[in-house]
Write a protein that holds these residues in place. Structure first.
Motif, PDB file in Angstrom:
ATOM      1  N   TYR A 302      98.123  90.958 -25.296  1.00 15.43           N
ATOM      2  CA  TYR A 302      99.296  90.329 -25.918  1.00 15.43           C
ATOM      3  C   TYR A 302      99.069  88.823 -25.905  1.00 15.43           C
ATOM      4  CZ  TYR A 302     101.528  94.871 -25.312  1.00 15.43           C
ATOM      5  OH  TYR A 302     101.828  96.203 -25.365  1.00 15.43           O
ATOM      6  N   LEU A 303      98.500  88.316 -26.995  1.00 15.28           N
ATOM      7  CA  LEU A 303      98.220  86.888 -27.091  1.00 15.28           C
ATOM      8  C   LEU A 303      99.437  86.095 -27.515  1.00 15.28           C
ATOM      9  CD1 LEU A 303      94.728  87.054 -28.818  1.00 15.28           C
ATOM     10  CD2 LEU A 303      95.202  86.527 -26.435  1.00 15.28           C
ATOM     11  N   LEU A 304     100.223  86.634 -28.464  1.00 10.18           N
ATOM     12  CA  LEU A 304     101.426  85.965 -28.969  1.00 10.18           C
ATOM     13  C   LEU A 304     102.580  86.958 -29.009  1.00 10.18           C
ATOM     14  CD1 LEU A 304      99.924  83.941 -31.954  1.00 10.18           C
ATOM     15  CD2 LEU A 304     100.544  83.047 -29.712  1.00 10.18           C
ATOM     16  N   HIS A 305     103.774  86.411 -29.266  1.00  8.79           N
ATOM     17  CA  HIS A 305     104.970  87.248 -29.325  1.00  8.79           C
ATOM     18  C   HIS A 305     104.893  88.187 -30.536  1.00  8.79           C
ATOM     19  CE1 HIS A 305     109.054  88.473 -28.671  1.00  8.79           C
ATOM     20  NE2 HIS A 305     109.435  88.063 -29.881  1.00  8.79           N
ATOM     21  N   LYS A 306     105.018  89.494 -30.277  1.00  7.40           N
ATOM     22  CA  LYS A 306     104.959  90.548 -31.298  1.00  7.40           C
ATOM     23  C   LYS A 306     103.621  90.591 -32.041  1.00  7.40           C
ATOM     24  CE  LYS A 306     109.927  90.667 -32.228  1.00  7.40           C
ATOM     25  NZ  LYS A 306     110.982  90.525 -33.249  1.00  7.40           N
TER      26      LYS A 306
END
Length: 414
Positions: A302-306
């Motif tokens: 999970y690098l970024l949100h969503k």
């Protein structure tokens, strides 16, 4: 249409002429018979009008079917009168009957007209069949009879038909024909040539990329001579107690720490932060190793949100920005010693499933022609201790790990 109407009018006129001739012949034969016979048989003794009989005759002639004349009704005669008349009147012969003669004339005229019409149709059909035969005749016959002009010799063929035939032949000779090359298996050859061209193109492109990579390697080696290669640590704000990790990092100027906002940042923002850190360290410098500290699950980051990173997501066209992010990261890695160029992933057991290994293989393919390797060893393993010692102070990292679920202060890492 005009020619068809003219022909129908001519046929009507011909029929009327034949009928009038038959009527006149019938009247003349009747007059002659009346003069020759001494005792005429008057079947209308009461003086019936001649106009009535004449009208009945005309009606029978116009129809061309009936051979008898409808006579008007006459009063009955006595038996004596009938006997006397029957004795005196001679028997009528069929050959001398004017009514039968007129009927036979009319029938012969009609039959002759029909026969002529049928013959004309047969000739027209023969001409059409000959035209179709010439049109679909094989090429050998055309070459033999190329110079000979074949015009059907028919008595009823008009000059207009011959002119049309000449025009059609001229149009066939000078009409434009598409270019065709009858090559056996042309489509197969085309597909094979297409495949060979694509292979040669890709091979040339790979050679160009390799030459470019070697040139960049030489430039980097000359620019970074005498200085250690930098190591980059990227920390996500979504990591619990992640704000203390910069204080846990190793006290080494070659270790460059970058923190980014998990909720509001984009992939392009992360790339720009890495570029700015490398330029501040030394112009045209490249990272020897890079560590991404983020949350995730087995087989997923999970690098970024969503925005999760999986092997299935990397193959989709909708994830172009994420694909470009990994390509840009590969370009920012060092080319001096490709064996030591590694991207580490920490904070999640991404290799807990086979899909994690597939993801690393996909990312290595995206980074080509740059040679990079992805690793995510367990922290308690020997390779995991080497990875932690590369970016963090080992004692401080153990302290941060033990106090991650309790209250923590910056002074604890002083």
């Amino acid at each position: 249409m005009g020619t068809i109407l003219g022909k129908s009018k001519e046929e009507k006129v011909r029929k009327t002429v034949l009928l009038t001739g038959a009527v006149s012949a019938f009247q003349k034969s009747g007059q002659k018979n009346g003069k020759e016979e001494s005792v005429p048989i008057d079947e209308n003794p009461n003086g019936a009008q001649k106009g009535e009989t004449q009208e009945n005759v005309n009606s029978t002639i116009s129809n061309g079917t009936s051979t008898q004349i409808n006579q008007p009704s006459t009063p009955r005669k006595s038996q004596n009168e009938n006997k006397t008349t029957s004795k005196k009147s001679p028997k009528k012969s069929v050959a001398n009957d004017p009514e039968s003669k007129a009927a036979t004339k009319i029938q012969s005229a009609m039959r002759g007209h029909k026969e002529r019409k049928e013959l004309k149709k047969e000739k027209e059909m023969a001409v059409k069949i000959q035209r179709q035969f010439r049109r679909h005749r094989p090429k050998k016959d055309l070459k033999v009879n190329k110079t000979k002009a074949t015009i059907p010799e028919n008595e009823d063929s008009d000059d207009s038909d011959r002119e049309e035939l000449h025009k059609r032949r001229e149009e066939r000779q000078f009409r434009p024909r598409p270019w065709r090359e009858d090559v056996p298996g042309m489509e197969e050859n085309f597909e094979r040539l297409k495949g060979d061209l694509m292979e040669s193109f890709h091979s040339y492109q790979n050679e160009i990329d390799i030459l470019k990579w070697k040139a960049e390697q030489q430039i980097e080696a000359s620019a970074m001579s005498g200085t250690p290669l930098p190591k980059i640590l990227i920390i996500s704000s979504n990591v619990p107690k992640g704000s203390f990790l910069p204080h846990v990092a190793k006290d080494d100027p070659s270790v460059l720490v970058i923190q980014y906002d998990f909720d509001n940042s984009s992939f392009n923002d992360i790339v720009e932060l890495v570029k700015s850190k490398l330029e501040d360290y030394k112009p045209e410098s490249r990272a020897k190793s890079l560590c991404i500290y983020c949350q995730g699950t087995p087989g997923c980051m999970y690098l970024l949100h969503k925005r999760c990173c999986t092997s299935a997501k990397i193959r989709k066209r909708e994830e172009l920005d994420q694909i470009q992010f990994w390509k840009d990261i590969a370009k920012l890695m060092s080319k001096i010693n490709p064996v030591e160029t590694i991207v580490h992933v920490m904070g999640c057991n991404i290799l807990g499933l086979p899909s994690g290994e597939m993801l690393f293989q996909e990312l290595e393919e995206l980074g080509k022609p740059n040679i990079i390797r992805f690793q995510a060893p367990l922290e308690l393993s020997p390779s995991g201790r080497v990875m932690i010692d590369t970016y963090f102070n080992l004692e401080k990292y153990k302290l941060w790990k033990s106090k991650r679920k309790s209250i923590m202060d910056v002074s604890d890492f002083a």
